[in-house]
Design an enzyme around this catalytic site. Structure first.
Site, mmCIF file in Angstrom:
data_model
loop_
_atom_site.group_PDB
_atom_site.id
_atom_site.type_symbol
_atom_site.label_atom_id
_atom_site.label_comp_id
_atom_site.label_asym_id
_atom_site.label_seq_id
_atom_site.Cartn_x
_atom_site.Cartn_y
_atom_site.Cartn_z
ATOM 1 N N HIS A 254 40.127 103.960 8.029
ATOM 2 C CA HIS A 254 39.881 102.858 8.974
ATOM 3 C C HIS A 254 39.851 101.539 8.228
ATOM 4 O O HIS A 254 39.400 101.461 7.093
ATOM 5 C CB HIS A 254 38.569 103.055 9.749
ATOM 6 C CG HIS A 254 37.377 103.304 8.877
ATOM 7 N ND1 HIS A 254 37.098 104.539 8.332
ATOM 8 C CD2 HIS A 254 36.400 102.477 8.435
ATOM 9 C CE1 HIS A 254 36.000 104.459 7.602
ATOM 10 N NE2 HIS A 254 35.550 103.219 7.646
ATOM 11 N N GLN B 210 32.732 104.722 1.224
ATOM 12 C CA GLN B 210 33.252 105.167 2.525
ATOM 13 C C GLN B 210 32.249 106.132 3.156
ATOM 14 O O GLN B 210 31.754 107.056 2.497
ATOM 15 C CB GLN B 210 34.608 105.859 2.327
ATOM 16 C CG GLN B 210 35.272 106.260 3.634
ATOM 17 C CD GLN B 210 36.682 106.806 3.429
ATOM 18 O OE1 GLN B 210 37.172 106.884 2.302
ATOM 19 N NE2 GLN B 210 37.312 107.190 4.520
ATOM 20 N N HIS C 286 38.259 97.820 8.483
ATOM 21 C CA HIS C 286 37.318 96.897 9.124
ATOM 22 C C HIS C 286 38.007 95.540 9.249
ATOM 23 O O HIS C 286 38.635 95.076 8.291
ATOM 24 C CB HIS C 286 36.078 96.691 8.259
ATOM 25 C CG HIS C 286 35.271 97.918 7.993
ATOM 26 N ND1 HIS C 286 34.083 98.173 8.644
ATOM 27 C CD2 HIS C 286 35.460 98.960 7.149
ATOM 28 C CE1 HIS C 286 33.572 99.312 8.198
ATOM 29 N NE2 HIS C 286 34.382 99.812 7.285
HETATM 30 P P1 5GP Z 1 32.811 102.959 6.206
HETATM 31 O O1 5GP Z 1 31.547 102.750 5.411
HETATM 32 O O2 5GP Z 1 33.209 104.405 6.253
HETATM 33 O O3 5GP Z 1 33.923 102.053 5.781
HETATM 34 O O4 5GP Z 1 32.457 102.470 7.656
HETATM 35 C C1 5GP Z 1 32.269 103.291 8.760
HETATM 36 C C2 5GP Z 1 31.966 102.389 9.938
HETATM 37 O O5 5GP Z 1 32.047 103.167 11.120
HETATM 38 C C3 5GP Z 1 30.572 101.775 9.885
HETATM 39 O O6 5GP Z 1 30.681 100.354 9.925
HETATM 40 C C4 5GP Z 1 29.873 102.336 11.128
HETATM 41 O O7 5GP Z 1 29.039 101.392 11.762
HETATM 42 C C5 5GP Z 1 31.051 102.735 12.017
HETATM 43 N N1 5GP Z 1 30.772 103.856 12.895
HETATM 44 C C6 5GP Z 1 30.238 105.059 12.537
HETATM 45 N N2 5GP Z 1 30.146 105.873 13.604
HETATM 46 C C7 5GP Z 1 30.642 105.172 14.674
HETATM 47 C C8 5GP Z 1 30.801 105.491 16.053
HETATM 48 O O8 5GP Z 1 30.484 106.579 16.538
HETATM 49 N N3 5GP Z 1 31.346 104.517 16.836
HETATM 50 C C9 5GP Z 1 31.722 103.314 16.343
HETATM 51 N N4 5GP Z 1 32.232 102.439 17.206
HETATM 52 N N5 5GP Z 1 31.575 102.976 15.042
HETATM 53 C C10 5GP Z 1 31.041 103.896 14.211
#
Ligand code: 5GP
Ligand code: ZN
Length: 115
Positions: free
Chosen positions: A102, A96, A104
């Site tokens: 969140h 994460q 996806h």
């Molecule tokens: P994680 O690895 O935490 O599951 O995924 C975080 C996701 O958030 C990543 O796919 C990254 O591209 C997305 N993300 C990070 N910062 C932002 C942002 O400021 N705006 C948007 N739309 N997506 C973001």
């Protein structure tokens, strides 16, 4: 905590950071991932700041059900007709990166850049 002032997704919920929104209601927001892995890649987040899936309790069951139930409706709305992936990364070993819960949701024709 309902919002964390240092959290990037709380800032998106508050409109302090722009996002390409695809859905908003009282409980959740959905927007396009800034670095999509797939032709369609959206994130569904609770408006409430919950850091990870490991932090939810039974009081969040309805919220989680709402997030999951929204996924197929959003994919349909965005023209995804051949299936999609749902993914929740949790904590360091779950890779994460953003510590605001969140989901996806990814779809569209392959190949994808990742996933
Ligand atoms: P994680 O690895 O935490 O599951 O995924 C975080 C996701 O958030 C990543 O796919 C990254 O591209 C997305 N993300 C990070 N910062 C932002 C942002 O400021 N705006 C948007 N739309 N997506 C973001
Ligand atoms: Zn947050």
């Amino acid at each position: 905590m309902s919002a964390d002032p240092n959290c990037i997704f709380c800032k998106i919920v508050a409109g302090q950071i722009p996002s390409k929104k695809v859905h908003e209601d009282e409980q959740v927001l959905a927007f396009h991932d800034i670095h999509p892995w797939a032709p369609v890649h959206v994130l569904i987040i609770p408006k409430l700041h919950i850091a990870t899936l490991a932090d939810v309790g039974p009081e969040h069951d309805a919220l989680l059900g709402h997030m999951l139930g929204l996924a197929p409706r959003l994919m349909k709305q965005l023209g995804v007709t051949n299936g999609f992936r749902t993914l929740i990364n949790t904590g360091p070993d779950g890779l994460q990166e953003v510590y605001h819960l969140h989901m996806h949701v990814m779809g569209g024709p392959r190949p994808w850049s990742k996933g």
